[in-house]
Design a protein around this motif. Structure first.
Motif, mmCIF file in Angstrom:
data_model
loop_
_atom_site.group_PDB
_atom_site.id
_atom_site.type_symbol
_atom_site.label_atom_id
_atom_site.label_comp_id
_atom_site.label_asym_id
_atom_site.label_seq_id
_atom_site.Cartn_x
_atom_site.Cartn_y
_atom_site.Cartn_z
ATOM 1 N N LYS A 1 -114.829 3.156 -41.482
ATOM 2 C CA LYS A 1 -113.809 3.191 -42.543
ATOM 3 C C LYS A 1 -114.255 2.393 -43.764
ATOM 4 N N GLY A 2 -114.733 1.173 -43.525
ATOM 5 C CA GLY A 2 -115.139 0.316 -44.639
ATOM 6 C C GLY A 2 -116.232 0.964 -45.472
ATOM 7 N N THR A 3 -117.224 1.532 -44.775
ATOM 8 C CA THR A 3 -118.364 2.142 -45.465
ATOM 9 C C THR A 3 -117.908 3.337 -46.313
ATOM 10 N N LEU A 4 -117.063 4.192 -45.734
ATOM 11 C CA LEU A 4 -116.691 5.415 -46.445
ATOM 12 C C LEU A 4 -115.671 5.159 -47.565
ATOM 13 N N ARG B 1 -115.016 5.092 -53.478
ATOM 14 C CA ARG B 1 -114.675 4.358 -54.702
ATOM 15 C C ARG B 1 -115.890 4.259 -55.623
ATOM 16 N N ALA B 2 -117.073 4.069 -55.020
ATOM 17 C CA ALA B 2 -118.286 3.924 -55.843
ATOM 18 C C ALA B 2 -118.683 5.248 -56.484
ATOM 19 N N PHE C 1 -116.915 7.869 -57.262
ATOM 20 C CA PHE C 1 -116.014 8.333 -58.319
ATOM 21 C C PHE C 1 -115.705 7.241 -59.348
ATOM 22 N N GLY C 2 -116.249 6.061 -59.137
ATOM 23 C CA GLY C 2 -116.091 4.994 -60.136
ATOM 24 C C GLY C 2 -114.649 4.550 -60.314
ATOM 25 N N VAL C 3 -113.842 4.626 -59.232
ATOM 26 C CA VAL C 3 -112.439 4.189 -59.317
ATOM 27 C C VAL C 3 -112.233 3.082 -58.284
ATOM 28 N N ASP C 4 -112.071 1.844 -58.755
ATOM 29 C CA ASP C 4 -112.035 0.679 -57.855
ATOM 30 C C ASP C 4 -110.879 0.714 -56.866
ATOM 31 N N ASP C 5 -109.708 1.208 -57.312
ATOM 32 C CA ASP C 5 -108.532 1.176 -56.431
ATOM 33 C C ASP C 5 -108.189 2.569 -55.907
ATOM 34 N N LEU C 6 -109.214 3.429 -55.810
ATOM 35 C CA LEU C 6 -108.994 4.806 -55.346
ATOM 36 C C LEU C 6 -108.351 4.821 -53.951
ATOM 37 N N PRO C 7 -107.200 5.495 -53.789
ATOM 38 C CA PRO C 7 -106.631 5.601 -52.445
ATOM 39 C C PRO C 7 -107.514 6.489 -51.559
ATOM 40 N N GLY D 1 -99.819 19.274 -64.469
ATOM 41 C CA GLY D 1 -100.143 20.242 -65.523
ATOM 42 C C GLY D 1 -101.413 21.020 -65.245
ATOM 43 N N GLY D 2 -101.697 21.242 -63.940
ATOM 44 C CA GLY D 2 -102.872 22.033 -63.578
ATOM 45 C C GLY D 2 -104.182 21.285 -63.759
ATOM 46 N N GLU D 3 -104.114 20.036 -64.240
ATOM 47 C CA GLU D 3 -105.366 19.291 -64.409
ATOM 48 C C GLU D 3 -105.550 18.305 -63.265
ATOM 49 N N LEU D 4 -106.746 18.341 -62.664
ATOM 50 C CA LEU D 4 -107.023 17.468 -61.531
ATOM 51 C C LEU D 4 -107.562 16.134 -62.032
ATOM 52 N N LYS D 5 -106.912 15.056 -61.596
ATOM 53 C CA LYS D 5 -107.392 13.727 -61.979
ATOM 54 C C LYS D 5 -107.569 12.897 -60.716
ATOM 55 N N ILE D 6 -108.772 12.370 -60.525
ATOM 56 C CA ILE D 6 -109.041 11.591 -59.315
ATOM 57 C C ILE D 6 -108.529 10.165 -59.501
ATOM 58 N N GLY D 7 -107.804 9.648 -58.492
ATOM 59 C CA GLY D 7 -107.193 8.321 -58.570
ATOM 60 C C GLY D 7 -105.794 8.400 -57.994
ATOM 61 N N ALA D 8 -105.018 7.335 -58.171
ATOM 62 C CA ALA D 8 -103.650 7.351 -57.642
ATOM 63 C C ALA D 8 -102.847 8.453 -58.336
#
Ligand code: 2NL
Length: 356
Positions: free
Chosen positions: A229-232, A237-238, A240-246, A271-278
């Protein structure tokens, strides 16, 4: 001797008068050539008595040398003035635009693999590689994939022509046979990732008969699901460059892992746009699990002493999400306009060399 003086004057005048290399060469031939005037005089020496022959011979040889030197000097002078004339005529136009300098692009698949390798590399993983053509055992049997499994049917797998002994090789359908080979030939602890080409008989907007996977394998004595879990989570997060990525682990099934899970990352689809993050929505990006003890045993690893985890993901899928590429098929069309748009200029791309 009078004749010699006249000849010398004539020849020196001809040489001085030669205005180009061709005329000078003609003058040389007419003086020193086989039938040249100096040569002809040499031939008359035999008719003189010894005293006169010596004197005339010396004079003639001196004349010959003098003429040859004069020709060389004139030749050098003519070459100099030819060069001067060319230099005076030829000009470098420094205002001309420079020739276009074409730099190639790094394909988004190569770039994505490079980034994945850098992230796992920092965590201590090494890269392993293996053949694209595999046998049934390494691709299926060792991985606990039964003969009746749909993946082994003609429908999904590219089989090569049957050999004389009735066996058929396959184009590997995943990179897992490389992990199998590593477990067979190396002793734990193992910590590898395997990027590479894989092949399945499938073709639409999200599937290509050739695609790329990156799988990982860790085998050690105390490696457990917490490490997985920790590794993945860290990897997601690395990359996609999002530190708090769920990141969420959802129970699943694979024949080669037990227990197994699928990993989703947070996103929003407003709005049909995909945004990675919370954002309340989830996106599946990889599969994983604890290596099935049967698989370890198949590779000669004692499953009462060793355990480990494995994971796998599609490189195209990660690249599409990360770089906003909508159609998988465009990866392999070799359209230079596409490559200029989505590709990476080598010096600008984050790379292993500078630690991303
Ligand atoms: C996916 C899921 C996975 C593995 C690959 C693996 C390899 C060995 C042993 C055990 Cl040798 N497991 N690989 C494990 C779980 C998932 O891939 O969705 N791939 C695109």
């Amino acid at each position: 001797m009078d004749k010699l003086d006249t000849l010398e004057r004539d020849l020196m005048r001809e040489i001085a008068a030669a205005g180009d290399l061709q005329t000078l060469e003609a003058a040389r031939v007419s003086a020193l050539g086989k039938k040249g005037r100096v040569t002809e005089l040499m031939k008359t020496l035999g008719g003189l008595d010894p005293e006169a022959r010596r004197a005339a011979g010396q004079a003639l040889n001196a004349l010959k040398d003098q003429i040859a030197d004069a020709i060389e000097a004139r030749k050098a002078a003519l070459a100099d003035s030819e060069l001067d004339a060319r230099l005076a005529q030829e000009r470098i136009d420094v205002s001309l635009p420079a020739r276009p300098f074409e730099v190639g692009r790094i394909h988004p698949i190569s770039q994505t693999i490079e980034e994945m390798v850098a992230i796992f590399g920092e965590m201590g993983f090494s890269v392993a590689e293996g053949p694209h053509i595999e046998d049934d055992w390494h691709n299926f049997e060792a991985l606990n994939i039964p003969a009746e499994h749909p993946a082994r049917q003609e429908m999904d797998t590219f089989y090569l022509r049957e050999a004389a002994d009735g066996t058929r090789k396959v184009l590997r359908t995943h990179t897992s046979p490389v992990q199998i080979r590593t477990m067979q030939t190396q002793k734990p602890p193992l910590r590898i990732i395997v990027p590479g080409r894989t092949f399945r008989a499938d073709y639409d907007a999200t599937h290509s008969p050739m695609f790329h996977q990156l799988e990982g394998l860790v085998v050690d004595e105390t490696t457990h699901m917490g490490h997985l879990k920790g590794t993945l989570v860290e990897f997601c997060r690395a990359i996609f460059g999002v530190d708090d990525l769920p990141v969420r682990f959802r129970p699943s099934y694979f024949p080669f892992t037990e227990p197994s899970a699928e990993v989703d990352i947070g996103c929003s689809r407003k709005g049909g746009e995909l945004k990675i993050g919370a954002g309340g929505d989830w996106l599946e990006i990889l599969g994983c699990g604890m290596v099935n003890p049967k698989v370890l045993e198949n590779c000669g690893i004692d499953s009462s002493r060793y355990q480990g985890y494995a994971f796998g993901m599609g490189v195209e899928r990660i690249a599409m999400l990360k770089y906003g590429i909508p159609d998988l098929r465009t990866f392999y069309e070799s359209d230079l306009r596409w490559l200029r748009h989505y590709g990476f200029v080598p010096i600008e791309a984050p790379s292993l060399v500078r630690g991303l």
